[in-house]
Scaffold this active site. Structure first.
Site, PDB file in Angstrom:
ATOM      1  N   ASP A 105       0.821  -1.212   0.000  1.00 32.57           N
ATOM      2  CA  ASP A 105       0.000   0.000   0.000  1.00 32.57           C
ATOM      3  C   ASP A 105       0.858   1.265   0.000  1.00 32.57           C
ATOM      4  O   ASP A 105       2.030   1.245   0.379  1.00 32.57           O
ATOM      5  CB  ASP A 105      -0.880   0.047   1.251  1.00 32.57           C
ATOM      6  CG  ASP A 105      -2.017  -0.951   1.225  1.00 32.57           C
ATOM      7  OD1 ASP A 105      -2.058  -1.789   0.300  1.00 32.57           O
ATOM      8  OD2 ASP A 105      -2.848  -0.913   2.149  1.00 32.57           O
ATOM      9  N   HIS A 109       3.830  -2.025   3.156  1.00 33.39           N
ATOM     10  CA  HIS A 109       3.811  -0.691   2.561  1.00 33.39           C
ATOM     11  C   HIS A 109       5.114  -0.461   1.809  1.00 33.39           C
ATOM     12  O   HIS A 109       6.200  -0.601   2.400  1.00 33.39           O
ATOM     13  CB  HIS A 109       3.632   0.383   3.630  1.00 33.39           C
ATOM     14  CG  HIS A 109       2.327   0.299   4.354  1.00 33.39           C
ATOM     15  ND1 HIS A 109       2.125  -0.561   5.414  1.00 33.39           N
ATOM     16  CD2 HIS A 109       1.152   0.959   4.171  1.00 33.39           C
ATOM     17  CE1 HIS A 109       0.872  -0.429   5.855  1.00 33.39           C
ATOM     18  NE2 HIS A 109       0.263   0.486   5.112  1.00 33.39           N
TER      19      HIS A 109
END
Length: 300
Positions: free
Chosen positions: A72, A220
């Protein structure tokens, strides 16, 4: 007629030589021996906005030992590229849920992710808590992001969306159902935004997989420590007998073109003081994205 005759002649020559016409190539046939690779690709039908990941998704969507790698908040030039290099070395694939404002800063990285065969979904324009947004705000955050990602991707973008903070509302859920956009949560959370080193990221993921036996992994691609962790994590997945599954959409997202992104919200002195009072937020994904934006602005 002459063209047809030539084609017939070529086909006849191929058959006479005992050769076979090319067939579809499987991922495992093209990966070097000993690499993690991709065990299978699942074509996802996003009609009706289905959920994937806990708590709403089908817990048996993946077979025991299967994992889906997801990242992400990118793209980030340095960290995303380091993640891509690690994935390429193991000949495996992931899904990247991109933030619109990061795409606007680094469109060239979107192209690289797509050209390397990974799946691209979205993660709103500015990473707000979607559960707190009105319907017009949801539409703007979501549609502006799909629009800019598709404009910079040479491949069709998947109708895949992950909620920032994993926070949804009935309003947002109904909207994604109406747009036939799959809604993603997570099964195994690396919690990489809470730390500043690779070891706890790897430990958290492996512990989660040991407990569940399968699942969608959240990381991430804007953190250096996460990018540093990926090579060793992939090695541990391979050693543990886990199989990577790539998710692809049955049909690309239907983009609503030229939606204006939301205006940046000004940072007030009061909000700045509030952030400083929470020391951990300087390591959060939100703070990391803000830092990347500032660095990019200085470079430009």
């Amino acid at each position: 007629m002459r063209l047809i005759w030539k084609l017939s002649f070529v086909m006849s020559a191929v058959m006479t030589a005992g050769l076979q016409m090319p067939t579809a190539v499987r991922a495992e046939d093209t990966c070097p021996k000993g690499t993690l690779g991709v065990s299978r690709t699942i074509e996802v039908d996003t009609t009706g906005g289905p959920w994937f990941g806990e708590p709403h998704g089908d817990p048996k969507f993946l077979a025991p030992g299967e994992v889906v790698l997801t990242f992400d908040d990118g793209p980030s030039p340095q960290d995303t590229r380091k993640v891509l290099a690690a994935l390429a070395k193991e000949c495996t694939k992931a899904t990247f849920f991109m933030v619109g404002e990061m795409v606007a800063l680094h469109p060239e990285v979107v192209k690289e992710v797509a050209e390397q065969g990974h799946t691209i979904g979205t993660h709103t324009w500015s990473h707000p808590n979607v559960a707190r947004l009105t319907l017009p705000e949801i539409k703007q955050e979501v549609e502006a992001t799909f629009d800019i990602v598709q404009k910079n991707s040479p491949e069709p973008v998947a109708p895949f969306f992950r909620y920032p903070y994993l926070s949804s509302s009935k309003l947002s859920e109904d909207y994604f159902k109406s747009r036939n956009i799959a809604q993603f949560a997570v099964d195994v959370d690396s919690n990489d935004w809470r730390v500043r080193s690779s070891a706890p990221v790897i430990a958290r993921v492996m512990a989660g997989l040991k407990a569940r036996g399968r699942g969608i992994i959240l990381m991430h691609d804007i953190h250096k420590w996460t990018a540093d962790a990926v090579p060793q994590l992939l090695a541990k997945l391979k050693a543990g007998g886990y199989k990577v599954v790539q998710l692809k959409a049955k049909a690309p997202v239907q983009v609503i073109a030229d939606v204006s992104p939301p205006a940046p919200k000004p940072v007030t002195k009061r909000s700045s003081r509030k952030i400083k009072r929470k020391a951990y937020t300087k390591y959060s994904s939100h703070a990391r994205r803000a830092s990347l934006r500032r660095k990019s602005a200085l470079v430009e």
